[in-house]
Design a protein around this motif. Structure first.
Motif, mmCIF file in Angstrom:
data_model
loop_
_atom_site.group_PDB
_atom_site.id
_atom_site.type_symbol
_atom_site.label_atom_id
_atom_site.label_comp_id
_atom_site.label_asym_id
_atom_site.label_seq_id
_atom_site.Cartn_x
_atom_site.Cartn_y
_atom_site.Cartn_z
ATOM 1 N N GLN A 1 46.942 23.980 37.800
ATOM 2 C CA GLN A 1 45.918 23.468 36.899
ATOM 3 C C GLN A 1 45.659 24.486 35.785
ATOM 4 O OE1 GLN A 1 42.923 22.684 40.073
ATOM 5 N NE2 GLN A 1 42.790 20.682 39.084
ATOM 6 N N ALA A 2 45.610 24.011 34.546
ATOM 7 C CA ALA A 2 45.273 24.860 33.407
ATOM 8 C C ALA A 2 43.762 24.821 33.217
ATOM 9 C CB ALA A 2 45.979 24.378 32.154
ATOM 10 N N VAL A 3 43.168 25.994 33.149
ATOM 11 C CA VAL A 3 41.722 26.101 32.987
ATOM 12 C C VAL A 3 41.434 26.958 31.758
ATOM 13 C CG1 VAL A 3 39.593 26.954 34.033
ATOM 14 C CG2 VAL A 3 41.350 25.900 35.468
ATOM 15 N N ALA A 4 40.631 26.438 30.848
ATOM 16 C CA ALA A 4 40.247 27.178 29.647
ATOM 17 C C ALA A 4 38.992 27.992 29.939
ATOM 18 C CB ALA A 4 39.994 26.212 28.489
ATOM 19 N N LEU A 5 39.017 29.247 29.535
ATOM 20 C CA LEU A 5 37.868 30.139 29.693
ATOM 21 C C LEU A 5 37.523 30.723 28.320
ATOM 22 C CD1 LEU A 5 39.001 32.095 32.875
ATOM 23 C CD2 LEU A 5 37.317 30.264 32.765
ATOM 24 N N PRO A 6 36.274 31.132 28.130
ATOM 25 C CA PRO A 6 35.933 31.785 26.857
ATOM 26 C C PRO A 6 36.818 33.014 26.637
ATOM 27 C CG PRO A 6 33.950 31.277 28.112
ATOM 28 C CD PRO A 6 35.111 30.996 29.021
ATOM 29 N N ILE B 1 38.998 39.099 33.089
ATOM 30 C CA ILE B 1 37.924 39.334 34.066
ATOM 31 C C ILE B 1 38.133 38.443 35.281
ATOM 32 C CG2 ILE B 1 35.435 39.099 34.457
ATOM 33 C CD1 ILE B 1 35.107 39.845 31.439
ATOM 34 N N PHE B 2 38.459 37.172 35.051
ATOM 35 C CA PHE B 2 38.731 36.239 36.143
ATOM 36 C C PHE B 2 39.922 36.730 36.968
ATOM 37 C CE2 PHE B 2 40.933 32.378 37.705
ATOM 38 C CZ PHE B 2 39.953 31.932 38.573
ATOM 39 N N GLN B 3 40.964 37.171 36.311
ATOM 40 C CA GLN B 3 42.150 37.676 37.013
ATOM 41 C C GLN B 3 41.780 38.867 37.902
ATOM 42 O OE1 GLN B 3 45.036 39.728 34.587
ATOM 43 N NE2 GLN B 3 46.709 39.181 35.946
ATOM 44 N N GLN B 4 41.010 39.804 37.365
ATOM 45 C CA GLN B 4 40.603 40.978 38.147
ATOM 46 C C GLN B 4 39.717 40.567 39.313
ATOM 47 O OE1 GLN B 4 41.899 44.013 37.663
ATOM 48 N NE2 GLN B 4 40.862 44.580 39.536
ATOM 49 N N ASP B 5 38.813 39.622 39.084
ATOM 50 C CA ASP B 5 37.952 39.136 40.168
ATOM 51 C C ASP B 5 38.788 38.505 41.285
ATOM 52 O OD1 ASP B 5 35.712 39.994 38.809
ATOM 53 O OD2 ASP B 5 35.112 37.988 38.128
ATOM 54 N N MET B 6 39.815 37.740 40.914
ATOM 55 C CA MET B 6 40.682 37.108 41.923
ATOM 56 C C MET B 6 41.467 38.154 42.721
ATOM 57 S SD MET B 6 40.237 33.845 42.050
ATOM 58 C CE MET B 6 38.524 34.276 41.909
ATOM 59 N N LEU B 7 41.949 39.186 42.040
ATOM 60 C CA LEU B 7 42.664 40.258 42.745
ATOM 61 C C LEU B 7 41.746 40.965 43.740
ATOM 62 C CD1 LEU B 7 44.748 41.761 39.797
ATOM 63 C CD2 LEU B 7 45.610 40.422 41.727
ATOM 64 N N GLU B 8 40.513 41.215 43.329
ATOM 65 C CA GLU B 8 39.538 41.840 44.230
ATOM 66 C C GLU B 8 39.211 40.919 45.406
ATOM 67 O OE1 GLU B 8 36.080 43.271 42.135
ATOM 68 O OE2 GLU B 8 37.335 44.293 40.647
ATOM 69 N N ILE C 1 45.942 27.916 37.554
ATOM 70 C CA ILE C 1 45.402 28.102 38.901
ATOM 71 C C ILE C 1 46.152 27.195 39.874
ATOM 72 C CG2 ILE C 1 43.308 27.883 40.299
ATOM 73 C CD1 ILE C 1 41.719 28.424 37.745
ATOM 74 N N HIS C 2 46.409 27.725 41.079
ATOM 75 C CA HIS C 2 47.102 26.951 42.106
ATOM 76 C C HIS C 2 46.351 25.641 42.374
ATOM 77 C CE1 HIS C 2 49.701 26.263 45.527
ATOM 78 N NE2 HIS C 2 48.637 25.965 46.246
#
Length: 155
Positions: A106-111, A117-124, A96-97
């Motif tokens: 920044q590196a962020v760990a997600l389940p 899902i996070f990527q698609q949410d950010m694009l939206e 993430i920027h």
């Protein structure tokens, strides 16, 4: 016997003829034959592959080499898929920027599975902002606020 002597082999010993059902009693067609598991004649390579996959320390890689068309890619993919199916599913990692330090994301760990899902949410979100931000600078409420700021600065 000398090394340069030649031997004659009768033609009937040069091939093997399949005599019938007793030799092929396992199936009706070759489609009924179960697929071969493993690699024929590569016991050392198989042991090395298993050893490499059993390494739990970081920094180790597998390097598989051999003539093309020998099935090494299929074997490696099959074995890795089998080993991976017995392990825990790893987390997704997203970069993430970092606004305070743009050169160091920044590196962020997600389940597992949440990264997409996070990527698609950010694009939206970005698509929504492209529409809503310009609209916020239109209309009478914005113009009234802007005029009040300009008047205050001029005074």
């Amino acid at each position: 016997m000398c090394a340069h002597e030649t031997f004659r082999i009768p033609p009937e010993q040069l091939n093997r003829t399949c005599t019938g059902e007793e030799e092929l009693s396992f199936c009706q067609t070759s489609l009924d034959v179960p697929p071969l598991e493993g690699v024929i004649g590569q016991d050392r390579a198989v042991r090395a592959m298993q050893f490499g996959l059993d390494m739990s320390a970081q920094g180790y890689n597998l390097f598989v080499v051999g003539p093309p068309g020998t099935g090494k890619s299929t074997y490696v993919q099959t074995l890795i898929t089998h080993v991976a199916s017995q392990k825990a599913v790893p987390q997704d990692w997203c970069y993430i920027h970092h606004f305070a330090n743009p050169d160091s994301p920044q590196a962020v760990a997600l389940p597992a599975g949440q990264g997409r899902i996070f990527q698609q949410d950010m694009l939206e979100l970005v698509d929504d902002l492209r529409l809503s931000v310009p609209k916020s600078f239109e209309g009478s409420a914005y113009e009234t606020q802007k005029d009040s700021i300009v008047q205050a600065v001029q005074r």
